[in-house]
Design a protein around this motif. Structure first.
Motif, PDB file in Angstrom:
ATOM      1  N   ASP A 196      -7.439  -4.963   0.767  1.00 43.53           N
ATOM      2  CA  ASP A 196      -7.198  -3.758   1.556  1.00 43.53           C
ATOM      3  C   ASP A 196      -7.646  -3.966   3.003  1.00 43.53           C
ATOM      4  OD1 ASP A 196      -9.950  -3.351   1.687  1.00 43.53           O
ATOM      5  OD2 ASP A 196      -9.993  -1.799   0.146  1.00 43.53           O
ATOM      6  N   ASP A 197      -7.639  -2.882   3.784  1.00 43.11           N
ATOM      7  CA  ASP A 197      -7.970  -2.984   5.206  1.00 43.11           C
ATOM      8  C   ASP A 197      -9.400  -3.478   5.434  1.00 43.11           C
ATOM      9  OD1 ASP A 197      -8.432  -0.349   3.956  1.00 43.11           O
ATOM     10  OD2 ASP A 197      -9.433   0.104   5.832  1.00 43.11           O
ATOM     11  N   ARG A 198     -10.287  -3.331   4.391  1.00 36.64           N
ATOM     12  CA  ARG A 198     -11.681  -3.818   4.546  1.00 36.64           C
ATOM     13  C   ARG A 198     -11.842  -5.237   4.018  1.00 36.64           C
ATOM     14  NH1 ARG A 198     -14.040   0.481   0.476  1.00 36.64           N
ATOM     15  NH2 ARG A 198     -12.244  -0.388  -0.596  1.00 36.64           N
TER      16      ARG A 198
ATOM     17  N   ASP B 230       0.826  -1.210   0.000  1.00 43.06           N
ATOM     18  CA  ASP B 230       0.000   0.000   0.000  1.00 43.06           C
ATOM     19  C   ASP B 230       0.863   1.264   0.000  1.00 43.06           C
ATOM     20  OD1 ASP B 230       1.105  -0.223   2.483  1.00 43.06           O
ATOM     21  OD2 ASP B 230      -0.678   0.422   3.572  1.00 43.06           O
TER      22      ASP B 230
ATOM     23  N   SER C 159     -14.881  -0.895  -6.142  1.00 39.66           N
ATOM     24  CA  SER C 159     -14.833  -1.757  -4.960  1.00 39.66           C
ATOM     25  C   SER C 159     -16.059  -2.666  -4.902  1.00 39.66           C
ATOM     26  CB  SER C 159     -14.622  -0.975  -3.662  1.00 39.66           C
ATOM     27  OG  SER C 159     -15.515   0.059  -3.573  1.00 39.66           O
TER      28      SER C 159
ATOM     29  N   TRP D  97      -4.262   9.382   1.540  1.00 36.50           N
ATOM     30  CA  TRP D  97      -4.231   7.916   1.470  1.00 36.50           C
ATOM     31  C   TRP D  97      -4.158   7.273   2.860  1.00 36.50           C
ATOM     32  CZ3 TRP D  97      -0.269   6.552  -3.019  1.00 36.50           C
ATOM     33  CH2 TRP D  97      -0.883   6.847  -4.253  1.00 36.50           C
ATOM     34  N   ALA D  98      -4.451   8.023   3.909  1.00 37.29           N
ATOM     35  CA  ALA D  98      -4.268   7.498   5.270  1.00 37.29           C
ATOM     36  C   ALA D  98      -5.072   6.221   5.483  1.00 37.29           C
ATOM     37  CB  ALA D  98      -4.665   8.551   6.291  1.00 37.29           C
ATOM     38  N   GLN D  99      -6.307   6.223   4.986  1.00 40.96           N
ATOM     39  CA  GLN D  99      -7.145   5.033   5.145  1.00 40.96           C
ATOM     40  C   GLN D  99      -6.679   3.928   4.199  1.00 40.96           C
ATOM     41  OE1 GLN D  99      -9.886   5.150   7.336  1.00 40.96           O
ATOM     42  NE2 GLN D  99      -9.919   2.926   7.095  1.00 40.96           N
ATOM     43  N   ARG D 100      -6.595   4.290   2.920  1.00 39.24           N
ATOM     44  CA  ARG D 100      -6.108   3.346   1.897  1.00 39.24           C
ATOM     45  C   ARG D 100      -5.859   4.143   0.624  1.00 39.24           C
ATOM     46  NH1 ARG D 100     -11.716   2.701   2.048  1.00 39.24           N
ATOM     47  NH2 ARG D 100     -11.455   1.648   4.035  1.00 39.24           N
TER      48      ARG D 100
ATOM     49  N   SER E 109      -5.994   5.349  -3.184  1.00 36.32           N
ATOM     50  CA  SER E 109      -6.906   5.230  -4.320  1.00 36.32           C
ATOM     51  C   SER E 109      -6.535   6.308  -5.336  1.00 36.32           C
ATOM     52  CB  SER E 109      -8.363   5.386  -3.877  1.00 36.32           C
ATOM     53  OG  SER E 109      -8.620   6.731  -3.585  1.00 36.32           O
TER      54      SER E 109
END
Ligand code: NAP
Length: 469
Positions: free
Chosen positions: A439-441, A327, A421, A347-350, A352
């Motif tokens: 990803d994180d989800r 990532d 997504s 991009w802290a969360q993920r 894109s």
């Protein structure tokens, strides 16, 4: 790969004022950094080549890493772009200020440019797992992408953590050299059987004499791989069924000991993780000096790896084939866009990006092999070529004076990411396994549609998705 590509294509398009920044002292990217025993590309070499620079001299269907490295260096030389590469020059920061990008390198240089192409790769930053005691190991310990060639392997006890494409290639290459090979497997892998025949002298001579053979090899392999991509994005497709059948048969027919066979049998569907290709992994792991350790790792001690059952696996060398931090993309480079917008925060969360190439608020900034693009058993060269064509169409708007700044709208990016997504949840990668695609989800970070759709999307930018200033 993508930096050399960009330099060649920019020159062809008549741009002559550009620089390729390279942190190392040689080009080659992943092929320069990964030099572990057994390294090869499992995309056929006649497809894993630039479309415009076919190579008649590939030694094998799946050429070894050193040949691929030589190919990239050779292409850079032949196309005259090596002088455009500034070696030993790591970009630490890019700031968009006053309509231009200001670049800073670690060696203290400052440059100002109109546009930036980030050709920084995906599988780049080693993932070193938080296993207790790594620093206490008394033998040699390194990540697969940081191979220490000074370490003797012959006749020694070698441990490998991980069972991805890297580990599987290493096992086959090392088992006959070492005294003992311990493979620490957290999750079993499906293995697609894949022979790797050498090209004969006469086949290579024919490729040299008749370039149309090379062109058709590239086209035919492309068709095959794109059909494969159609299978991946539809978990119930006939292609997926064929892949599952091939992997299952490989395991059933080639692993004799039923206990070992069950250890090696994954509990998820083939191609949920990136499909591992090998002609001989099962043969290698059944050698008397090899062992698959499925007990979890408790910690690393001075003399080896202690597993949760209390057993100490004594080792001289421990290799972490534990993959990459996928990532990261351009990071740790600090990228600051319009009005101080920090890419790291965006991009802290993920990560894109719109069509994986451009990011709202970061004008004139183009990513190759960026977030959520086609990954998997593809040629990333082909992906980068198509993405670069798209980015260059946008660059052309800058060059022609149509605008001075171009970036995607936040709405178009959000819409694309929502559709992407949603579709990604229906692919084989989301069918129930852990992998670097997620990803994180737990949503696959990849292009979830067919390769044909990707090619169609890359053929020309839809300007309504962009803000031109
Ligand atoms: P990878 O596919 O990400 O595999 C990493 C392995 O390390 C997995 O088996 C993982 O186990 C294991 N692992 C990670 N952390 C661990 C921990 N704390 N304890 C125990 N095991 C741990 O990495 P890779 O093999 O380097 O391959 C990365 C990608 O590079 C490939 O998918 C492919 O795209 C590319 N590649 C291609 C080739 C080729 O062309 N032949 C060769 C090498 C690499 P889990 O499965 O349980 O997570």
């Amino acid at each position: 790969m993508a930096g050399i590509l960009s330099a060649i294509k920019l020159r062809e398009a008549g741009f002559d004022d550009f620089t390729v920044y390279e942190k190392a002292d040689r080009p080659g990217g992943t092929w320069r950094e990964n030099r572990y025993p057994g390294i090869a590309c499992d995309v056929p070499s006649h497809l894993y080549s630039y479309s415009f620079a076919p190579n008649p001299d590939w030694s094998h269907r799946f050429a070894p890493g050193s040949e691929i490295q030589a190919y990239f260096e050779g292409v850079a030389q032949r196309y005259g772009v090596t002088p455009f590469i500034r070696f030993g020059s790591e970009v630490s920061r890019g700031t968009f200020r006053g309509g231009r990008w200001q670049l800073e390198t670690k060696d203290g240089r400052r440059d100002e440019v109109d546009a930036v192409i980030a050709a920084t790769g995906v599988l780049h930053h080693p993932n070193v797992p938080p296993i207790e005691g790594l620093d206490r190991f008394a033998g040699a310990l390194f990540h697969s992408a940081r191979w220490d060639h000074a370490v003797r392997l012959d006749g020694r006890r070698v441990g490998i953590v991980g069972t991805g494409s890297t580990a599987v290639q290493m096992v086959s290459a090392l088992v006959d050299r070492v005294a003992r090979l311990s493979l620490f497997q957290r999750t079993a892998q499906w293995i697609m059987p894949q022979e790797n025949p050498a090209y004969s002298d006469s086949e290579r001579a024919a490729f040299r004499r008749r370039p149309e053979l090379l062109r058709s090899a590239y086209a035919d392999l492309g068709t095959l791989f794109h059909a494969f991509s159609t299978g991946l994005v539809d978990a119930d497709s006939p292609q997926m069924k064929a892949i599952e059948h091939a992997c299952r048969t490989n395991l059933e027919e080639n692993v004799r000991d039923p206990v070992l066979r069950e250890k090696l049998r994954p509990s998820y569907r083939a191609a949920c993780k990136r499909l591992v290709m090998s002609p001989d992994f099962y043969q290698a792991i059944q050698k008397p000096n090899a062992e698959v350790v499925t007990e979890g790792i408790e910690r690393v001690e001075a003399r080896g790896v202690r597993t949760r059952d209390g057993r100490l696996h004594e080792l001289d060398v421990l290799v972490l084939a534990t993959g990459f931090r996928v990532d990261r993309f351009v990071r740790p480079m600090q990228v600051v866009g319009r009005d101080g917008l920090d890419l790291d925060a965006v991009w802290a969360q993920r990560p894109s990006a719109y069509l994986s190439i451009t990011v709202p608020g970061f004008p004139n900034f183009f990513l190759l092999n960026g977030p959520n693009g086609p990954v998997g058993n593809f040629s990333l060269i082909e992906v980068a070529e198509l993405q670069l064509g798209y980015a260059m169409a946008l660059l052309e708007l800058l060059r022609s004076g149509r605008c001075r700044e171009i970036s995607p709208s936040a709405e178009a990016t959000a819409r694309f990411e929502a559709e992407r997504s949603e579709a990604a949840r229906r692919t084989i990668w989301a069918s129930g396994c852990r992998s670097w695609y997620l990803d994180d989800r737990g949503v696959p970070m990849s292009w979830p549609w067919t390769f044909d759709r990707f090619r169609e999307e890359m053929s020309a930018p839809r300007l309504e998705a962009f803000e031109l200033r």
